[in-house]
Design an enzyme around this catalytic site. Structure first.
Site, PDB file in Angstrom:
ATOM      1  N   ARG A  50      21.930  43.376 -81.017  1.00  0.00           N
ATOM      2  CA  ARG A  50      22.769  42.761 -79.984  1.00  0.00           C
ATOM      3  C   ARG A  50      21.947  42.373 -78.763  1.00  0.00           C
ATOM      4  O   ARG A  50      22.222  41.379 -78.104  1.00  0.00           O
ATOM      5  CB  ARG A  50      23.912  43.713 -79.598  1.00  0.00           C
ATOM      6  CG  ARG A  50      24.792  43.201 -78.464  1.00  0.00           C
ATOM      7  CD  ARG A  50      26.122  43.949 -78.398  1.00  0.00           C
ATOM      8  NE  ARG A  50      25.997  45.374 -78.588  1.00  0.00           N
ATOM      9  CZ  ARG A  50      25.650  46.247 -77.636  1.00  0.00           C
ATOM     10  NH1 ARG A  50      25.362  45.821 -76.416  1.00  0.00           N
ATOM     11  NH2 ARG A  50      25.575  47.527 -77.905  1.00  0.00           N
ATOM     12  N   TYR A 103      36.667  18.799 -74.732  1.00  0.00           N
ATOM     13  CA  TYR A 103      37.069  19.549 -75.914  1.00  0.00           C
ATOM     14  C   TYR A 103      38.234  20.476 -75.572  1.00  0.00           C
ATOM     15  O   TYR A 103      38.216  21.178 -74.552  1.00  0.00           O
ATOM     16  CB  TYR A 103      35.875  20.350 -76.430  1.00  0.00           C
ATOM     17  CG  TYR A 103      36.216  21.351 -77.502  1.00  0.00           C
ATOM     18  CD1 TYR A 103      36.960  20.983 -78.625  1.00  0.00           C
ATOM     19  CD2 TYR A 103      35.787  22.665 -77.398  1.00  0.00           C
ATOM     20  CE1 TYR A 103      37.273  21.905 -79.602  1.00  0.00           C
ATOM     21  CE2 TYR A 103      36.094  23.589 -78.379  1.00  0.00           C
ATOM     22  CZ  TYR A 103      36.844  23.201 -79.475  1.00  0.00           C
ATOM     23  OH  TYR A 103      37.153  24.120 -80.442  1.00  0.00           O
ATOM     24  N   ASP A 175      28.000  19.678 -71.015  1.00  0.00           N
ATOM     25  CA  ASP A 175      28.121  19.920 -72.451  1.00  0.00           C
ATOM     26  C   ASP A 175      27.476  18.732 -73.162  1.00  0.00           C
ATOM     27  O   ASP A 175      27.994  17.617 -73.124  1.00  0.00           O
ATOM     28  CB  ASP A 175      29.596  20.052 -72.826  1.00  0.00           C
ATOM     29  CG  ASP A 175      29.801  20.417 -74.296  1.00  0.00           C
ATOM     30  OD1 ASP A 175      28.918  20.116 -75.120  1.00  0.00           O
ATOM     31  OD2 ASP A 175      30.856  20.991 -74.622  1.00  0.00           O
ATOM     32  N   LYS A 200      27.328  21.869 -84.378  1.00  0.00           N
ATOM     33  CA  LYS A 200      27.478  20.439 -84.579  1.00  0.00           C
ATOM     34  C   LYS A 200      26.136  19.786 -84.930  1.00  0.00           C
ATOM     35  O   LYS A 200      25.547  20.098 -85.944  1.00  0.00           O
ATOM     36  CB  LYS A 200      28.133  19.820 -83.345  1.00  0.00           C
ATOM     37  CG  LYS A 200      29.397  20.561 -82.868  1.00  0.00           C
ATOM     38  CD  LYS A 200      30.462  20.712 -83.933  1.00  0.00           C
ATOM     39  CE  LYS A 200      31.818  21.178 -83.404  1.00  0.00           C
ATOM     40  NZ  LYS A 200      31.842  22.483 -82.770  1.00  0.00           N
TER      41      LYS A 200
END
Length: 384
Positions: A50, A103, A175, A200
Site C-alpha cells: 500500500r 465526466y 484532466d 483510457k
C-alpha cells in the site's frame, strides 16, 4: 541524460532492464510486503504494497516523464486519483470551479461525496473569462477543467485559465484523459496538476483500471501521497505493469486514433442525419484554433448530435457492430455510447445534462473505411 522525444520517453522512462537477470522488461513485483534488514531497515524504501511497490514506482516515473512533471502517483482508478488530490488539498468550506462539461463521475464525486464534507462546487463556462472571474470567491481553491471535455469536446485555453487561476492564488487542475500526454502537455502551459484515468488511452487496451495524479511541482506531494497511503486506493502490481506496457505504444496509437477520428468527423459533417459534429479537428469547431495551438493532434474522441432526436440516438448506438456499445474509451477497439443514460447519467437534471440527441464515439485504430461503413449501416437501420 539528454532530454528525449515523447515517443522515446514513453518506451524507456522508468523501464531500466532488471539489474539481476538483465530482463529487458522490468518484472511484476507481485508481493504484498517486503523483508526488512532489521526494524526500519527498508530496502529501497519498500515495506508494504500500500505504501509502495517497485512496479508502481516504475509506472509513476514513466507518467511524470510523459507529462513533464516532477513526480506522479498511480491509483486504482481515475476517480480515486481525483479523490486523493481533492482531499489532499481542500478542507471543509473550500470552493471548486468546475467546467460545465465534464465526466459525470467527477461531478458526482464533488457534489455527492465531497459536498457533505463541506466542499462547494460551481459549474462555469471556462471559455468565458468574465464568467470565471465572476464565479471566483474568497474560499475558491481550485479551477478544474477538461480539454477536450467529455462528451461535448469543448476546448479551453489552458494557458489563459492558468494565468487567471494564479493571479487569484488558485490551483489549476487539468484532466488530460481525452487528449493524453501524447497530444497535450498541460503542465507546460501552466497547470499545477494533471489527472488521468489511465484506464483510457494510457492503458489503451481495455484490460486495466487505473488513475494518476501528475505534479507540476512538489508543494502538495506529501499531502496527496498521504491520502494515497492512508486510504489505500493504489494500483495493484499487475495493473501498473499493464498500464506501463500500454504506454509504450501510446505515441503511435494516438496518431492513428486522431487520423481515424478526423476522417469520421469529416464524413459526418454535412450529413442530414447529424445536426452537430463535435470534434476540435474541424475548422468549424469553435475551439479549433485554440486546440491547434495547444495540441499536437485532435484525438480519437468525437460526439454526434442526431438530427432526429433522442430516440434516434438511442437506436443508432444499438445498431452499430464494429462500434460496440459500451462504457469507457481509449482502447484500440471502437466504442459507442449514449451519454445521457450511460457515462453522464449522474448529471441528468443538472446544468451539465447532456443533450438527449448526443452519442459519443471512441474511435479505435481499425481500418477507417470499415468504421465508416459500420456507421453508415447503423444509420440505415435507424432509418428503417
Amino acid at each position: 541524460m539528454p532530454e528525449h522525444s515523447f515517443a522515446t520517453r514513453a518506451i524507456h522512462a522508468g523501464q531500466a532492464a532488471d539489474p539481476v537477470t538483465g530482463a529487458i522488461i522490468p518484472p511484476i513485483y507481485q508481493a504484498s510486503t517486503h523483508v526488512q534488514d532489521g526494524v526500519g531497515g527498508l530496502r529501497q524504501g519498500y515495506e508494504y504494497n500500500r505504501s509502495g511497490n517497485p512496479t508502481r514506482s516504475s509506472l509513476e516515473t514513466q507518467l511524470a516523464a510523459l507529462e513533464g512533471g516532477v513526480s506522479a502517483l498511480s491509483f486504482a482508478s481515475g476517480l480515486s486519483a481525483e479523490d486523493a488530490l481533492l482531499r489532499g488539498i481542500l478542507k471543509p468550506g473550500d470552493h471548486v470551479l468546475l467546467g460545465n462539461d465534464v465526466y459525470g463521475g467527477t461531478y458526482r464525486l464533488l457534489t455527492k461525496v465531497l459536498a457533505p464534507w463541506g466542499i462547494e462546487t460551481t459549474t462555469v463556462e471556462l471559455a468565458d473569462v468574465e464568467a470565471i472571474q465572476a464565479a471566483i470567491r474568497p474560499e475558491t481553491k481550485i479551477i478544474w477543467l477538461e480539454t477536450p471535455s467529455n462528451p461535448l469536446l469543448k476546448i479551453v485555453d489552458i494557458a489563459q485559465i492558468a494565468e487567471i487561476a494564479h493571479a487569484a492564488g488558485l490551483i489549476l487542475v487539468v484532466d488530460n484523459t481525452f487528449a493524453s500526454p501524447a497530444l497535450q502537455q498541460p503542465l507546460s502551459l501552466g497547470a499545477d496538476f494533471v489527472v488521468h484515468s489511465t484506464t483510457k488511452y494510457l492503458g489503451g487496451h481495455s484490460d486495466v483500471l487505473g488513475g494518476a495524479v501528475v505534479f507540476g511541482d512538489d508543494r502538495h506531494y506529501e499531502q496527496i501521497k498521504f491520502q494515497q497511503f492512508a486510504v489505500g486506493a493504489v494500483s495493484a502490481p499487475l495493473d501498473a505493469w499493464l498500464t506501463t506496457r500500454g504506454i509504450k505504444t501510446l505515441a503511435v496509437r494516438m496518431r492513428q486514433h486522431s487520423e481515424n477520428a478526423q476522417a469520421i468527423a469529416e464524413w459526418a459533417t454535412g450529413r442530414p442525419e447529424f445536426s452537430e459534429v463535435f470534434y476540435p479537428g474541424l475548422s468549424s469547431h469553435p475551439g479549433h484554433e485554440v486546440a491547434a495551438a495547444q495540441m499536437s493532434g485532435f484525438g480519437g474522441m468525437l460526439s454526434l448530435g442526431l438530427a432526429a432526436g433522442g430516440d434516434a440516438a438511442r437506436a443508432f448506438v444499438e445498431n452499430t457492430e464494429l462500434f460496440q456499445l459500451a462504457e469507457s474509451l481509449g482502447g484500440v477497439e471502437s466504442l459507442i455510447g449514449y451519454p445521457p443514460d450511460m457515462t453522464h447519467a449522474s448529471v441528468r437534471g443538472t446544468p451539465l445534462a447532456v443533450p438527449e440527441n448526443v452519442v459519443r464515439l471512441s474511435v479505435g485504430i481499425e481500418d477507417v473505411s470499415d468504421l465508416i461503413a459500420d456507421l453508415e449501416q447503423g444509420l440505415a437501420r435507424v432509418g428503417r
